[in-house]
Design an enzyme around this catalytic site. Structure first.
Site, PDB file in Angstrom:
ATOM      1  CG  HIS A   1      -2.072   0.931   1.112  1.00 55.74           C
ATOM      2  ND1 HIS A   1      -1.990   2.274   1.351  1.00 55.74           N
ATOM      3  CD2 HIS A   1      -3.338   0.690   0.722  1.00 55.74           C
ATOM      4  CE1 HIS A   1      -3.174   2.824   1.141  1.00 55.74           C
ATOM      5  NE2 HIS A   1      -4.015   1.890   0.751  1.00 55.74           N
TER       6      HIS A   1
ATOM      7  CG  ASP B   1      -8.366  -4.439  -2.721  1.00 59.59           C
ATOM      8  OD1 ASP B   1      -7.591  -3.493  -2.959  1.00 59.59           O
ATOM      9  OD2 ASP B   1      -9.600  -4.320  -2.693  1.00 59.59           O
TER      10      ASP B   1
END
Ligand code: SDX
Length: 434
Positions: free
Chosen positions: A313, A371
Site C-alpha cells: 500500500h 483487497d
C-alpha cells in the site's frame, strides 16, 4: 489548518537567494510546506510523480496513520465504526461530519430509501451493452449517463443541488450495480423494495428472481454491510483524487463520480480484489499450498512481473486495519455458512504467513491490504469475482461525493492543473521540403 511558528527555508548551492515558505499544521499527522508561491519566487517547479510527498488539499473527512495502521472516519476509529454502525450511519458521518442520532438516522435512511429507483430509460441504455461486458465498463457508462436524467441537480454552486446529487448517487448505486449484474446473467432487473434495509435491498436486487419470494440471508447482509463500511473512504487515493481533479473543472457530480469509477477499475487500485481472487484461484488450481513457495519466488523476481495482489500500500507501512477486520469477517462468514474448510481462505492465510516472515516483504513493509480477504468473503456469499470492484465502487461513492463536496465548499478552490518537467525536443523548424 493552522500556521506553524516554524517555516521552511529553501537554499541553493549556487548562491541563489534562499526562499522561505510557510508551514501549516493539521489536527494530527504530518505538517505541510506551502509551496504555492515557489514558482513565482524561484521559476522552478517541485517534481513528485505519483505524489509520494505531496498533499493535494486539506480535508476533514478521513485520516490514515500508515505507520501505525490506523484509519479514522471523521475521527472515529474504523474498528469501532465497523462493529457499532451500519453503512448508512457511515454515509451520514462521512457526508455530514457526525454519526446520526435516532431521528436523523430515520430521516436519512428514509431519504436514501426513497431515491433508490432509477429512470426506466436506463433499462434501455443497458441493452446497448454486450451481455458479457465487464460490469465496471457498464457501471462507468451507467453512472455517467445519470447526468442525462438529473438536470435539476447539476448546479454545483448550489449546496442544495450538491446534497440532492449526493443522496441520488448513494441511493442509486446499489440499483445500478445489481442491474449490471442481472444484465450479465440475462435475468430480469429486480426493483428496489422500500421495506428492506439499504444492504438487504441490494442483496435482494442481486439474487432474487420474479419467480419466487426471496428471503435475504442476514449473514450475507452483515458481511456486505461490513464490506461497504470498510471501503467507504480513504483520503486522497487515486480514484478520489480523480474525482476531485475532474470535479475541479466544474463538471456535474455524475461525470466526476463516473471518472472515479473508471479509475477504481485498475488492478493497482480497486481492481486488486478481483485480481487477488484470480491469483488465489490460479494458485489453487496449480498445486495450491504446496506451490506457494515457488509462487513467492516468482513474486520476488522483479522480471516475472508477478505481484502478490492484495498486498502492499502507498500509505500503510503496517497492517491495513481494514484487512484485519476483513479477515475476521471472513472467518465469521465462512463458519456461519459451514465453509470453514474453504481452501482459498487457507491458501490466503498461508500466503500471508509466509509473506509476513519473508525479508522481501518485511523490508518493503508489504502487508495485506483491504483487497486481500474481501474477495474470499464476497465469493463465499455468492458474489461473482467480476462484480467485486463494482461493489467497491458502490461503497466508495459516499467518500467520493463527500470529498467532491468538501472541495467545492471551499471558496478558494481552483481547477487542478499540474505542471511538468519538459524533456522533449527543443524548438525546431519544419523542413521546407518534406
Ligand atoms: C487499494 O491508495 C489507497 O488508499 C487505495 C485503497 C483505497 O481504499 O482507496 O487502499 C485501495 O487500492 C489498495 C491497494 C490494492 N492494490 C493491490 O493490492 C495491488 C498490489 N499492490 C501493489 O501494486 C502496490 O503495493 C501498490 C500499488 C498498492 C502500492 O504501490 P507503491 O506505493 O507505488 O509501491 P511500489 O510499487 O513502489 O512498491 C514498493 C516496492 C517495490 O519493490 P522495489 O522496487 O522497492 O524493490 O514493493 C514492491 C515493489 O516491487 N511491491 C510489491 C508489491 N507491492 C509493492 N512486490 C510484490 N507484490 C506486491 N503486491
Amino acid at each position: 489548518m493552522k500556521l506553524s511558528d516554524k517555516k521552511a527555508t529553501l537554499s541553493f548551492s549556487d548562491g541563489s537567494p534562499s526562499v522561505d515558505f510557510p508551514v501549516y499544521k493539521g489536527t494530527i499527522g504530518p505538517d505541510v510546506i506551502d509551496i504555492r508561491k515557489l514558482y513565482g519566487k524561484t521559476d522552478m517547479f517541485t517534481y513528485d510523480p505519483g505524489f509520494l510527498s505531496t498533499a493535494s488539499c486539506e480535508s476533514a473527512i478521513t485520516y490514515i496513520d500508515g505507520d501505525k495502521g490506523e484509519l479514522l472516519y471523521r475521527g472515529y476509529p474504523i474498528e469501532q465504526l465497523a462493529v457499532n454502525c451500519d453503512y448508512l450511519d457511515i454515509c451520514h458521518l462521512i457526508l455530514n461530519g457526525d454519526l446520526p442520532n435516532a431521528a436523523q438516522k430515520a430521516d436519512f435512511d428514509s431519504l436514501v430509501t426513497h431515491h433508490t429507483m432509477v429512470h426506466e430509460q436506463l433499462h434501455f441504455f443497458l441493452r446497448g451493452f454486450r451481455r458479457d461486458a465487464h460490469p465496471m465498463a457498464v457501471l462507468t457508462g451507467l453512472v455517467g449517463a445519470l447526468a442525462a436524467f438529473y438536470h435539476d441537480s447539476t448546479d454545483i454552486t448550489n449546496a442544495h443541488h450538491r446534497d440532492v446529487s449526493a443522496i441520488r448517487l448513494i441511493a442509486k448505486m446499489p440499483t445500478l450495480v445489481a442491474m449490471a449484474y442481472k444484465y450479465s446473467q440475462g435475468q430480469p432487473f429486480i426493483y428496489p423494495q422500500n421495506d428492506l434495509s439499504y444492504t438487504a435491498n441490494f442483496v435482494r436486487m442481486m439474487f432474487a428472481t420474479p419467480c419466487e419470494d426471496y428471503k435475504v440471508n442476514d449473514v450475507v447482509v452483515r458481511a456486505l454491510d461490513r464490506i461497504f463500511i470498510l471501503h467507504a473512504d480513504h483520503e486522497q487515493n487515486a480514484s478520489t483524487s480523480t474525482v476531485r481533479l475532474c470535479g475541479s473543472s466544474g463538471t456535474n457530480p455524475f461525470a466526476a463520480i463516473a471518472a472515479g469509477v473508471a479509475c477504481l477499475w485498475g488492478p493497482a487500485h480497486g481492481g486488486a480484489n478481483e485480481a487477488c481472487l484470480q491469483m488465489l484461484e490460479h494458485l489453487q488450481a496449480n498445486g495450491g499450498i504446496e506451490k506457494v513457495g515457488a509462487f513467492m519466488e516468482q513474486v520476488k523476481d522483479k522480471n516475472s512481473g508477478v505481484r502478490l495482489m492484495g498486498f502492499g500500500h502507498r500509505v500503510y507501512k503496517n497492517y491495513d486495519p481494514r484487512a484485519k477486520l476483513m479477515q475476521q469477517t471472513c472467518k465469521e462468514v465462512l463458519s456461519a455458512l459451514g465453509l470453514e474448510k474453504d481452501p482459498l481462505f487457507k491458501l490466503a492465510m498461508e500466503l500471508e504467513r509466509i509473506a509476513l516472515e519473508d525479508p522481501y516483504f518485511v523490508d518493503r513493509k508489504l502487508y495485506p491490504n483491504v483487497d486481500f480477504y474481501s474477495g474470499i468473503v464476497q465469493r463465499a456469499i455468492g458474489v461473482p469475482t467480476s462484480m467485486f470492484t463494482a461493489i467497491f465502487a458502490l461503497a466508495r461513492t459516499v467518500g467520493w461525493i463527500a470529498q467532491w463536496n468538501e472541495m467545492l465548499s471551499d471558496p478558494d478552490y481552483k481547477i487542478g492543473r499540474p505542471r511538468q518537467l519538459y524533456v522533449g525536443s527543443a524548438v525546431r523548424d519544419v523542413p521546407k521540403k518534406r
